[in-house]
Design a protein around this motif. Structure first.
Motif, PDB file in Angstrom:
ATOM      1  N   GLU A 638     -10.204  -5.685 -18.248  1.00 12.59           N
ATOM      2  CA  GLU A 638     -10.785  -6.876 -17.630  1.00 12.59           C
ATOM      3  C   GLU A 638     -11.257  -6.623 -16.199  1.00 12.59           C
ATOM      4  OE1 GLU A 638     -11.282  -9.882 -19.087  1.00 12.59           O
ATOM      5  OE2 GLU A 638     -10.696  -8.808 -20.920  1.00 12.59           O
ATOM      6  N   ARG A 639     -11.138  -5.352 -15.742  1.00 13.15           N
ATOM      7  CA  ARG A 639     -11.560  -4.958 -14.386  1.00 13.15           C
ATOM      8  C   ARG A 639     -10.809  -5.714 -13.292  1.00 13.15           C
ATOM      9  NH1 ARG A 639     -18.065  -3.733 -14.189  1.00 13.15           N
ATOM     10  NH2 ARG A 639     -18.131  -2.276 -15.941  1.00 13.15           N
ATOM     11  N   GLN A 640      -9.569  -6.024 -13.557  1.00 16.85           N
ATOM     12  CA  GLN A 640      -8.714  -6.603 -12.529  1.00 16.85           C
ATOM     13  C   GLN A 640      -7.954  -5.421 -11.892  1.00 16.85           C
ATOM     14  OE1 GLN A 640      -6.559 -10.126 -13.433  1.00 16.85           O
ATOM     15  NE2 GLN A 640      -8.100 -10.885 -14.890  1.00 16.85           N
ATOM     16  N   LEU A 641      -8.653  -4.750 -10.958  1.00 17.25           N
ATOM     17  CA  LEU A 641      -8.225  -3.428 -10.502  1.00 17.25           C
ATOM     18  C   LEU A 641      -6.987  -3.490  -9.610  1.00 17.25           C
ATOM     19  CD1 LEU A 641     -11.724  -1.855  -9.807  1.00 17.25           C
ATOM     20  CD2 LEU A 641     -10.400  -1.916 -11.923  1.00 17.25           C
ATOM     21  N   HIS A 642      -6.833  -4.535  -8.836  1.00 18.82           N
ATOM     22  CA  HIS A 642      -5.650  -4.643  -7.990  1.00 18.82           C
ATOM     23  C   HIS A 642      -4.405  -4.736  -8.851  1.00 18.82           C
ATOM     24  CE1 HIS A 642      -7.681  -4.989  -4.100  1.00 18.82           C
ATOM     25  NE2 HIS A 642      -8.612  -5.740  -4.720  1.00 18.82           N
ATOM     26  N   SER A 649       1.465   1.831 -10.013  1.00 17.75           N
ATOM     27  CA  SER A 649       2.478   2.089  -8.985  1.00 17.75           C
ATOM     28  C   SER A 649       3.861   1.863  -9.572  1.00 17.75           C
ATOM     29  CB  SER A 649       2.251   1.161  -7.785  1.00 17.75           C
ATOM     30  OG  SER A 649       0.984   1.400  -7.211  1.00 17.75           O
ATOM     31  N   ALA A 650       4.028   0.774 -10.317  1.00 16.86           N
ATOM     32  CA  ALA A 650       5.336   0.482 -10.914  1.00 16.86           C
ATOM     33  C   ALA A 650       5.719   1.551 -11.918  1.00 16.86           C
ATOM     34  CB  ALA A 650       5.295  -0.894 -11.582  1.00 16.86           C
ATOM     35  N   LEU A 651       4.737   2.091 -12.630  1.00 14.88           N
ATOM     36  CA  LEU A 651       5.014   3.107 -13.632  1.00 14.88           C
ATOM     37  C   LEU A 651       5.222   4.492 -13.030  1.00 14.88           C
ATOM     38  CD1 LEU A 651       2.410   1.974 -16.321  1.00 14.88           C
ATOM     39  CD2 LEU A 651       4.904   1.908 -16.565  1.00 14.88           C
ATOM     40  N   GLY A 652       4.961   4.645 -11.719  1.00 20.87           N
ATOM     41  CA  GLY A 652       5.130   5.944 -11.074  1.00 20.87           C
ATOM     42  C   GLY A 652       3.951   6.859 -11.259  1.00 20.87           C
ATOM     43  N   HIS A 653       2.809   6.336 -11.721  1.00 15.64           N
ATOM     44  CA  HIS A 653       1.604   7.146 -11.860  1.00 15.64           C
ATOM     45  C   HIS A 653       0.886   7.138 -10.507  1.00 15.64           C
ATOM     46  CE1 HIS A 653       1.539   6.288 -16.480  1.00 15.64           C
ATOM     47  NE2 HIS A 653       2.570   7.024 -16.088  1.00 15.64           N
ATOM     48  N   VAL A 654       1.369   8.017  -9.615  1.00 10.07           N
ATOM     49  CA  VAL A 654       0.899   7.986  -8.230  1.00 10.07           C
ATOM     50  C   VAL A 654      -0.585   8.309  -8.147  1.00 10.07           C
ATOM     51  CG1 VAL A 654       1.208   8.989  -5.942  1.00 10.07           C
ATOM     52  CG2 VAL A 654       3.198   8.620  -7.424  1.00 10.07           C
ATOM     53  N   ALA A 655      -1.024   9.299  -8.941  1.00 13.28           N
ATOM     54  CA  ALA A 655      -2.428   9.711  -8.868  1.00 13.28           C
ATOM     55  C   ALA A 655      -3.344   8.557  -9.263  1.00 13.28           C
ATOM     56  CB  ALA A 655      -2.649  10.926  -9.773  1.00 13.28           C
ATOM     57  N   LYS A 656      -3.008   7.950 -10.365  1.00 10.67           N
ATOM     58  CA  LYS A 656      -3.849   6.827 -10.810  1.00 10.67           C
ATOM     59  C   LYS A 656      -3.794   5.684  -9.812  1.00 10.67           C
ATOM     60  CE  LYS A 656      -3.925   7.535 -15.809  1.00 10.67           C
ATOM     61  NZ  LYS A 656      -3.633   6.945 -17.135  1.00 10.67           N
ATOM     62  N   ALA A 657      -2.600   5.392  -9.282  1.00 12.49           N
ATOM     63  CA  ALA A 657      -2.474   4.302  -8.307  1.00 12.49           C
ATOM     64  C   ALA A 657      -3.318   4.591  -7.073  1.00 12.49           C
ATOM     65  CB  ALA A 657      -1.013   4.107  -7.931  1.00 12.49           C
ATOM     66  N   ARG A 658      -3.240   5.868  -6.584  1.00 11.78           N
ATOM     67  CA  ARG A 658      -4.029   6.214  -5.405  1.00 11.78           C
ATOM     68  C   ARG A 658      -5.519   6.132  -5.693  1.00 11.78           C
ATOM     69  NH1 ARG A 658      -4.137  12.138  -2.440  1.00 11.78           N
ATOM     70  NH2 ARG A 658      -5.606  11.589  -0.764  1.00 11.78           N
ATOM     71  N   PHE A 659      -5.917   6.653  -6.859  1.00 11.38           N
ATOM     72  CA  PHE A 659      -7.337   6.611  -7.238  1.00 11.38           C
ATOM     73  C   PHE A 659      -7.833   5.164  -7.309  1.00 11.38           C
ATOM     74  CE2 PHE A 659     -10.792   6.653 -10.351  1.00 11.38           C
ATOM     75  CZ  PHE A 659     -11.588   7.687  -9.862  1.00 11.38           C
ATOM     76  N   LEU A 660      -7.029   4.283  -7.917  1.00  8.88           N
ATOM     77  CA  LEU A 660      -7.420   2.870  -8.011  1.00  8.88           C
ATOM     78  C   LEU A 660      -7.411   2.205  -6.646  1.00  8.88           C
ATOM     79  CD1 LEU A 660      -5.668   1.696 -11.286  1.00  8.88           C
ATOM     80  CD2 LEU A 660      -8.108   1.660 -10.817  1.00  8.88           C
ATOM     81  N   HIS A 661      -6.502   2.627  -5.766  1.00  6.04           N
ATOM     82  CA  HIS A 661      -6.483   2.069  -4.414  1.00  6.04           C
ATOM     83  C   HIS A 661      -7.790   2.377  -3.688  1.00  6.04           C
ATOM     84  CE1 HIS A 661      -4.798   0.611  -0.677  1.00  6.04           C
ATOM     85  NE2 HIS A 661      -5.210   1.737  -0.067  1.00  6.04           N
ATOM     86  N   GLU A 662      -8.236   3.627  -3.791  1.00  7.34           N
ATOM     87  CA  GLU A 662      -9.518   3.983  -3.178  1.00  7.34           C
ATOM     88  C   GLU A 662     -10.660   3.205  -3.823  1.00  7.34           C
ATOM     89  OE1 GLU A 662      -9.685   8.141  -3.804  1.00  7.34           O
ATOM     90  OE2 GLU A 662      -8.172   8.647  -2.271  1.00  7.34           O
TER      91      GLU A 662
END
Length: 1767
Positions: A638-642, A649-662
């Motif tokens: 649904e493109r609700q990226l936040h 972040s909750a799942l510990g997928h740091v790379a994906k969380a950081r990529f989505l943050h950018e």
């Protein structure tokens, strides 16, 4: 429909202040009234004013009074009101949903002329009419208006049909126009529909017709295509005025029209298909009704008046109360309002097809409505007000309704399930199923809305008990079928319809995923299962475990908790979900994790923020982790990226969380710079594609935006240099070479020599690539490259270098390929052998053939080492190594191949292998499949089972004993026996089997031993074996099978043995099997095991056996112990009764004294009865007395006729029984016929009634009457009546007894009784009856009181009359001065003179009474001649009834003129009915024609019959015409003298007289040759009277007369008109007639269409031929002749001047000159015609012509002074 006045909403004013318009809202909550002050008043549904607002003009400069409101309507959502005004504007006001909301103008539509009427039929669409004649449409959504159609006439009214899909407009010129937005498939036309006679101010569109009315005071109902259905004409009603407005009920079956002080109601009759007028609602001083508005539910009608009043009326057909809870109001045949009396809520049940609603039922916990019409079924939900109507043919009321689902009704009928969604008028679906249990059907209708799915309607049901079908109800197709191996007993879809749960009879719970068509068994022993409402969470019970699936997508993840009871339900509300469990007598609630449930709900609702907020409250667990993953996936979709970033972040997928943050930072920046959704920015979309590893999509997004550098950077960052270089090449990037060098350098730096070699190879540098491959330790890649390039093969050093590397790396096969390529087969073969590359054996076949066999064996050995035994077999066969092939086949378990190879070997070699193969087949213990056993000795395959193959192999291996053991161990006794019999002697077989059986017996293998014994037919040995080892069950089984006749004895024998051994339980089983329960009980009794004895007796011994055992048990204990035992067993009272029943009275007394003292008297009684049966009467007497039952002792002695003892006991202990003793003695005396003794005893016993009954039974009625009179005087009258009835039954003998009894009463002075006896005498001769009844009357008159004597005489009199003794009856009536009764008696006896004399002498008042009855008597007897002298009118009426008309008229002639003509009229009417108009005419000729208005129709009928009758156009018809003329003349003369003078009727009869005169004169002229033209002119003149004459006959006669005298022009025109008329008669209409030939004449155009042809077919054909012939004549001038006036010569009126000439009495032609006038004004003749007529009379002496002259003289007051002239 009935209108009942409820209330006055707005009081009228003293002057004119008319209500201009009114409207009800669509939701029935608001009612708006616009007054003359242009103020809108708003009322609620109860009639209370709640709000108001003022309207505003289009332009304030003209003032607030510059306009009128002409139309008003609510919007379909009831939140807006449209106001149409005469100042050329429409305003739309938003009034809101609540009272008091601010009123805002939300739309305005300016027009070119005044708005005259307005409707709002659908959303956004307002339809209105203008003064200029246009009908326009205003769209509130676009704020624009457009013209629908235009006319040239002012729009006076506008209405819609019931559905709002069509409109009707009425215009000032009477035009009614129809227009459809959607004709709903009706096919009805549009445009101008009808032209109403006046402006249709009152216009209503009902279901089946259109009703219009206006100022002409006529109500016209038009059909669907404009034809007139009905007309209601009130124009002659002086009280009625013009109709001003009309309204149709919402159901379209009632129309109300308003006029002055009155509402007229018209109801549509469905059965007759016509409008029926109901009683109008009249209200004095209401004045003109200016507006009507009908509430949308049809229950209220409001009427606005000229004086500003608003009245509200209740509208209904009928009302009824249903179960004292609901009120049913039938507001129309097809509409019912259902009101809940407790809550006040209402629902409307309406048939959209107009069918009449039959009985209404309220079912399903009084929530759902069900009603039938003739062709449809109505269903409704009272809570949601949703109503459905579906087509439904009657099925006798056999339907079964299920309302478990709130959205849909399930109807079962004749094996068919029909689903109806509330609020939909189509069936949702229909399937065939025989399973009507709602637990076996699941329907889900849009219960949880999902993203991307507007409609979701699913059904799951059982096709049969093991097959489930799932249907998509929207598409109507099957989306899944589940075939289950067990019966299904419950199923349910989840709320989204994606999952199906079902449970089978084995309590296994299954989950079926509809999308993937996968079935999963998720729980065993499931006793309860349910979806949690509002979620996909599942709750189930498994024994003592509560199972919860919070994520049904992972059915293996189940949360289980222990419970100690049974789940009974689920409750969800107030933020918690509880499972209710019954634990004993209490109910315990187990709380579910509402958070996990809430998450599923939030996800399904698409509320991801709510889902995150919930998940943040949870600790991380496998369930929570699964939910975070689910949410992350959905958030990305649904493109609700936040939210996705938070999830990763909750799942510990740091790379994906950081990529989505950018990515979110980019999206937010773009959103701030450019607005809108930042997620649509290309960089964001590309990064999301990269996140999904869809790099090609990301590349495409970059390249679409020409961001080549970014695409290349993406690939470089991912170290995907190939794609990066491909992009650079495609886009011609300048740094392409730099990229390639950089890529190569990076590969070398990172020691990726293989990738670097590939890069060099792709660039065509083979040597460099090979060098890199060798450096990377990849000589195979280098060899592959060399093999593809011939120039490299030529480099021997290079090849040697590569082959050395390959051999070093033990890549022998690849090295062999390279050697083979450079044509070095020796080294190639060596490499192949080292590398076990035996697939290259083809090289050896070509280069070294002698090595092939060795290589095949080596290949086989290699495969054996590799455990590929199956593949090795063929290679060993190729190498001719049979032993190795057999070993390989056996090792590979290729038994068939092994057998095949063995069959090819020598027997000595094969024999040692056969048993191994046989052991395999013997190990297969199932007779599964037939196999094919191949033998070299056979040329075909024999299909054998596995044991047969094993047996055959054992035989081939000479191992018979092993074969037998195989069969025996597998339990194949028959096969073993067959083999043994085949291979051994029978006695040896028997000895072998018995020996083997004994051996098995020793080993404890009794079953196997049994099989062996049975196989050799020695079952007795097996029985003995089982008995020996005390295996009694097996022993019994064999006895039952082989000796069933000994089975019961065996059980009994075993039972005794076991009893002797003390094995009582087993003995019990055998005794019971032998049906010897008594032996079991005795066994337990003898061993003191009373409890078990009691148990056996209770289970097997019948109803009372256990009581007997309990009694014996208690007796053995005695005393208090016995009582305690019996109390414990609950058999204390039963034991006492049982002891008494079995004569153990001492034990019964003992138990009763200890525990149940109240039973002691009962035991004494039973003991007494026992003693009585034993004949011990004295002891029994004592026991009866101890039991308190002395009466029983008395009865005992009475039974034995010991009267003395009975008397003694009765007197001592039961004085009440003394009488019964005496009665008993009396009964014996009666049997001995000693009545005197019996009477005495009964009187002593004070039982005279019994004596009475005994005497009655003996027929001694005199003694009975005596006893009754002395002792029971109260029954004397009843006894007397009974005696009389008995006497009557006995006939004459009985009557004589009655008479005798009456004489005795008379002698005894009992006159009243004597009279009763005399009156009751029946069925004898009339003389005897008369004497008796006269005697009764005489005695009553002499001795009884007046009242009593009057009763007797009134009773006797009719009886005497009944036997024909009228004089006697009259005589006794006169004795009591009953004059009227005496007169009636004489009249009934037809003694009229006596009756008259009595009336005259005793009471003159009755003289008329007698006369009237005498007249009636004569009437009834038909004695008319006698009646004439009494009542002439009655006699005449009787003559009429009898059809004696001649006598009637003859008698009436002697009476007065009025009476005469009454009966003349009756007779004439009778004659006319019998087609005797000529006779009726003769009647009036004879008696004259009075001017009675009631006779006018008779005269007209006679006239019409005469002018229509055939054969009257001749001289012979003169007398008939003369009679008609004379009667009409007489009538007109009488009319002149009556009150009807100069009335329309008088004028009509004068016209008829003139016509009759013409006809008579014509007949007279036809008798004289020289008057032929006169006759022709008369025929022509008669044409001006065709409104009274048959037009076809008149034109035919005129045409033929003109033709006869040579007037061919006139003949042609008249006969042509005649032919047109005959055609019109056949077509049934005159519309096609052409009147051009008769323009400017006085021949009428509008004439009645004759009902039949008056001219025969032959004559019509003759005329048709003549007209056709003449029409071809060009010389014929086809116009009527004209005279000097320039007008048609026979026309009385001159067109040019309008002057009307007088008609000539002789010809009927106009008199233009030479006029002869008569004394009577208006009567004249043409002199030439008059003289011609007189000359004809003189020359012909025609009597009929003279009669004509005579009549003219009478009619015109005499003849002219000069009889004729020749001037």
């Amino acid at each position: 429909m009935q209108l009942k006045h409820l209330r006055t909403l707005l009081s009228p004013q003293d002057g004119a202040a008319k209500v201009t318009c009114m409207a009800w809202s669509q939701n029935n909550v608001k009612f708006a009234v616009c007054t003359v002050d242009r103020v809108v008043l708003l009322y609620d549904e109860h009639g209370e004013q709640r709000d108001k607002f003022s309207t505003k003009p289009a332009d304030m400069k003209y003032g607030r009074k510059s306009y009128m409101v002409k139309g008003m309507a609510f919007s379909p959502d009831s939140t807006k009101i449209a106001i149409g005004q005469t100042d050329n504007i429409i305003y739309v006001y938003k009034i809101g949903e609540d009272w008091g909301d601010k009123k805002l103008i939300c739309n305005k539509f300016i027009q070119t002329s005044a708005v005259t009427c307005l409707q709002w039929p659908a959303d956004y669409i307002i339809v209105f009419g203008l003064a200029e004649g246009k009908v326009r449409l205003a769209n509130t959504k676009t704020n624009k208006s457009s013209t629908i159609y235009g006319t040239d006439s002012y729009v006076v009214s506008l209405t819609t049909n019931c559905t709002g899909k069509g409109i009707l407009s009425g215009h000032a010129d009477g035009t009614i126009v129809r227009y459809f937005f959607d004709d709903e498939g009706s096919g009805e036309s549009q445009g101008k529909l009808v032209n109403h006679p006046c402006p249709p101010y009152a216009l209503a569109w009902a279901t089946d017709s259109i009703v219009a009315a206006g100022c002409n005071r006529r109500v016209v109902a038009y059909g669907k295509e404009g034809h007139v259905l009905q007309t209601f004409d009130y124009s002659r009603d002086p009280k009625e005025r013009e109709f001003t407005t009309a309204a149709a009920s919402p159901g379209g079956q009632t129309v109300v029209l308003g006029s002055y002080d009155r509402l007229r109601v018209f109801n549509w009759s469905l059965r007759r298909s016509i409008w029926e007028e109901a009683k109008p609602k009249e209200i004095a001083n209401l004045y003109t009704i200016t507006a009507l508005a009908w509430k949308r539910d049809g229950s209220r009608l409001c009427a606005g008046t000229l004086c500003g009043g608003v009245e509200q009326f209740d509208c209904c057909l009928r009302r009824s109360i249903y179960k004292n809870k609901f009120e049913l109001t039938y507001v129309g045949p097809s509409q019912v309002i259902v009101k809940n009396l407790s809550s006040g809520t209402r629902a409307i049940l309406k048939s959209h097809y107009g069918y009449e609603v039959e009985e209404v039922k309220i079912l399903g916990k009084e929530r759902y409505l069900v009603a039938h019409t003739s062709d449809t079924l109505l269903l409704g939900d009272l809570h949601t007000n949703r109503v459905s109507e579906i087509a439904w043919q009657g099925s006798g009321g056999n339907e079964k309704y299920f309302f478990e689902n709130e959205n849909v009704c399930m109807i079962f009928n004749a094996g068919e399930l029909t689903l109806v969604e509330y609020g939909s008028n189509d069936t949702l679906g229909s399937v065939r199923t025989e399973f009507m249990n709602p637990h076996l059907i699941s329907v889900r209708i849009n219960e949880r809305h999902q993203r991307g799915m507007e409609e979701n309607k699913k059904l799951a049901y059982l096709i049969d008990i093991k097959t489930i079908a799932i249907v998509d109800l929207i598409g109507g197709y099957n989306i899944g079928t589940i075939s289950h191996e067990s019966c299904v007993d419950w199923l349910e879809l989840n709320e989204t319809g994606h999952k199906l749960l079902f449970r089978d009879r084995k309590l296994r719970l299954h989950l079926y995923d509809i999308a993937s068509c996968s079935k999963t068994m998720i729980l065993n022993f499931c006793s309860y299962v349910q979806w949690v409402p509002g979620s996909d969470v599942l709750v189930a019970q498994n024994r003592n475990s509560l199972c919860v699936w919070y994520n049904i997508e992972a059915p293996e993840r189940v949360t289980m908790s222990s419970i100690r009871g049974d789940v009974i339900g689920l409750e969800r509300g107030e933020g918690k979900t509880e499972v209710l469990v019954t634990e004993g007598v209490t109910t315990v609630a187990y709380m579910l994790d509402e958070g996990l449930i809430e998450f599923g709900t939030a996800i399904d609702d698409g509320n991801y923020i709510r889902a995150v907020a919930f998940l943040e409250t949870l600790e991380m667990s496998p369930e929570a982790e699964a939910m975070w993953k689910t949410l992350s996936k959905l958030a990305l979709e649904e493109r609700q990226l936040h939210i996705a970033e938070r999830c990763f972040s909750a799942l510990g997928h740091v790379a994906k969380a950081r990529f989505l943050h950018e990515t979110n930072e980019i999206a937010d920046q773009m959103s701030q710079e450019y607005g809108g959704e930042g997620t649509d920015f290309y960089q964001v979309r590309a990064r999301l594609a990269m996140l999904e590893k869809n790099y090609k999509l990301a590349e495409m997004i970059f390249l679409e935006q020409n961001a080549v550098e970014e695409a290349m950077d993406m690939y470089q960052e991912l170290h995907r240099w190939d794609e990066c270089i491909a992009v650079a090449e495609a886009k011609g990037h300048p740094s392409l070479e730099k990229l390639r060098q950089g890529y190569y350098q990076w590969l070398m730096d990172t020691q990726q020599e293989e990738r670097a070699g590939e890069l060099q190879e792709s660039q065509g540098d083979g040597l460099a690539a090979i060098s890199l491959y060798l450096k990377a330790g990849l000589p195979a890649r280098a060899a592959r490259l060399v093999l593809t390039q011939e120039e490299l093969l030529a480099n021997t050093e290079l090849v040697e270098h590569i082959t050395a590397a390959l051999i070093k790396g033990e890549l022998y096969e690849r090295a062999g390929d390279l050697f083979e390529k450079i044509r070095n087969p020796q080294r190639a073969l060596e490499c192949y052998c080292k590398g076990n590359a035996f697939m290259k054996v083809e090289l050896a076949r070509l280069a070294f053939p002698v090595e092939v066999v060795r290589l095949e064996e080596a290949w086989g050995d290699h495969l054996v080492q590799q455990k590929q035994l199956n593949a090795a077999i063929n290679h060993y066969i190729e190498a001719r190594c049979s032993i190795k092939a057999i070993e390989a086949a056996l090792g590979a378990r290729q038994w068939k191949k092994a057998i095949y190879i063995l069959d090819l070997q020598d027997q000595n070699i094969a024999s040692k292998y056969y048993p191994r193969v046989a052991q395999h087949y013997a190990s297969l213990q199932e007779y599964e499949t037939a196999d094919c056993f191949h033998s070299v000795t056979l040329t075909f395959c024999i299909c054998l089972s596995q044991p047969q193959i094993a047996e055959e192999l054992y035989i081939k291996g000479d191992r018979i004993k092993d074969a037998l053991d195989m069969h025996t161990q597998a339990g194949r006794w028959e096969q073993a026996h067959k083999l043994a019999m085949k291979c051994m002697r029978p006695e040896d077989v028997s000895v072998l089997y018995i020996t083997q059986a004994q051996e098995m017996e020793k080993q404890g293998k009794y079953r196997e031993a049994e099989r062996l014994y049975v196989t050799v037919e020695e079952p007795d040995l097996a029985i003995t074996m089982f008995k020996k080892h005390k295996l009694y069950d097996d022993m019994i089984r064999l006895v039952g099978k082989y000796h069933p006749d000994l089975l019961s004895d065996t059980h009994l024998h075993l039972g005794k043995e076991l009893e002797a051994e003390g094995r009582l339980q087993e003995a019990e089983d055998h005794y019971l099997e032998a049906q010897e329960w008594k032996a079991t009980v005795n066994m337990y009794r003898s061993n003191g095991l009373w409890e078990k004895a009691y148990r056996v007796a209770k289970a097997h011994g019948g109803a009372n056996a256990h009581k007997h055992v309990a009694c014996l048990w208690a007796k053995s204990l005695g005393g208090e112990a016995a009582v305690r035992l019996l109390n414990k067993l609950g058999l204390l009272e039963a034991a006492i009764d049982h002891a008494a029943d079995n004569c153990s009275f001492e034990f019964a007394f003992e138990l009763s004294r200890l525990a149940l003292k109240h039973k002691i008297p009962e035991i004494h009684l039973r003991y007494a009865m026992y003693l009585e049966d034993e004949g011990k009467f004295e002891e029994a007497e004592a026991e009866f007395i101890r039991a308190g039952k002395p009466k029983e002792a008395v009865l005992m002695f009475v039974h034995n006729q010991d009267w003395e003892a009975a008397q003694r006991v009765a007197e001592a202990h039961d004085p009440e029984s003394v009488a019964e003793v005496l009665v008993g003695q009396a009964r014996v005396a009666l049997e001995e016929k000693d009545f005197q003794k019996a009477e005495g005893l009964l009187l002593r016993a004070q039982r005279p009634s019994l004596a009475l009954n005994y005497y009655k039974e003996a027929g001694l009625w005199s003694d009975a009457l005596r006893i009754c009179k002395d002792y029971v005087p109260g029954q004397l009258e009843a006894l007397q009546e009974e005696y009389e009835r008995e006497a009557t039954k006995k006939g004459a003998r009985g009557v004589e007894g009655l008479v005798e009894q009456a004489r005795q009463w008379e002698q005894a002075g009992e006159y009243s009784r004597a009279v009763d006896c005399y009156i009751k005498v029946r069925d004898t001769g009339s003389s005897s009856l008369e004497k008796c009844w006269m005697k009764a009357a005489e005695l009553s008159i002499k001795f009884l009181p007046p009242q009593r004597s009057l009763e007797v005489v009134r009773a006797v009199g009719p009886q005497l009359i009944g036997i024909g003794k009228h004089s006697a009856a009259a005589e006794i009536y006169l004795n009591l001065d009953l004059v009227k009764e005496a007169i009636d008696a004489f009249m009934e006896g037809e003694e009229w003179n006596k009756a008259k004399r009595v009336a005259k002498e005793l009471d003159p008042r009755y003289e008329d009474y007698v006369d009237q009855h005498y007249k009636d008597f004569l009437k009834n007897q038909g004695k008319v001649d006698s009646l004439v002298s009494v009542d002439v009118v009655a006699a005449l009426d009787l003559y009429v009834e009898q059809g004696q008309w001649d006598k009637c008229i003859e008698t009436a002639t002697k009476q007065n003129y009025k009476i005469l003509h009454k009966y003349v009229a009756l007779y004439a009417t009778h004659l006319i009915r019998e087609a005797g108009s000529a006779q009726a005419l003769a009647l009036y000729v004879q008696h004259g024609a009075p001017a009675n208005p009631q006779n006018f129709n008779i005269y007209k009928r006679i006239f019409m019959d005469m002018v229509s009758s055939p054969g009257t156009n001749s001289a012979e018809a003169y007398h008939s015409w003369a009679d008609l003329r004379d009667v009409l003349f007489n009538l007109c003369e009488n009319l002149v003298k009556s009150s009807e003078a100069n009335s329309p009727a008088h004028e009509e009869f004068e016209t008829m007289l003139l016509i009759a005169h013409y006809y008579a004169t014509r007949s007279a002229a036809q008798s004289v040759k020289q008057l032929e033209t006169v006759a022709a002119k008369l025929s022509v003149s008669l044409l001006r009277h065709t409104q009274l004459l048959p037009a076809d006959k008149a034109f035919y006669e005129a045409g033929t007369a003109a033709k006869a005298v040579g007037w061919e022009n006139m003949a042609f025109i008249f006969l042509n008109r005649f032919l047109d008329l005959t055609d019109a008669i056949e077509e049934g209409t005159l519309d096609a007639l052409d009147h051009s030939d008769f323009q400017d004449t006085d021949i009428p155009f509008e004439v009645p269409l004759p009902a039949k042809q008056h001219i025969p077919e032959a004559q019509r054909e003759e005329v048709r031929d003549w007209v056709l012939t003449v029409s071809m004549d060009q010389q014929l001038d086809q116009v009527l002749p004209q005279d000097e006036r320039g007008a048609y010569e026979a026309s009385l009126v001159a067109v040019s001047t309008g002057v009307r000439a007088l008609p000539c009495l002789i010809t009927g032609y106009p008199i233009l000159r030479n006029k002869i006038e008569f004394k009577r004004p208006g009567k004249a003749a043409n002199k030439d015609n008059w003289n011609k007529f007189l000359m004809a009379i003189k020359t012909s002496h025609s009597p009929v012509c003279q009669d004509v002259l005579k009549f003219i003289s009478q009619w015109c007051g005499g003849l002219p002074s000069t009889s004729f002239s020749f001037q």
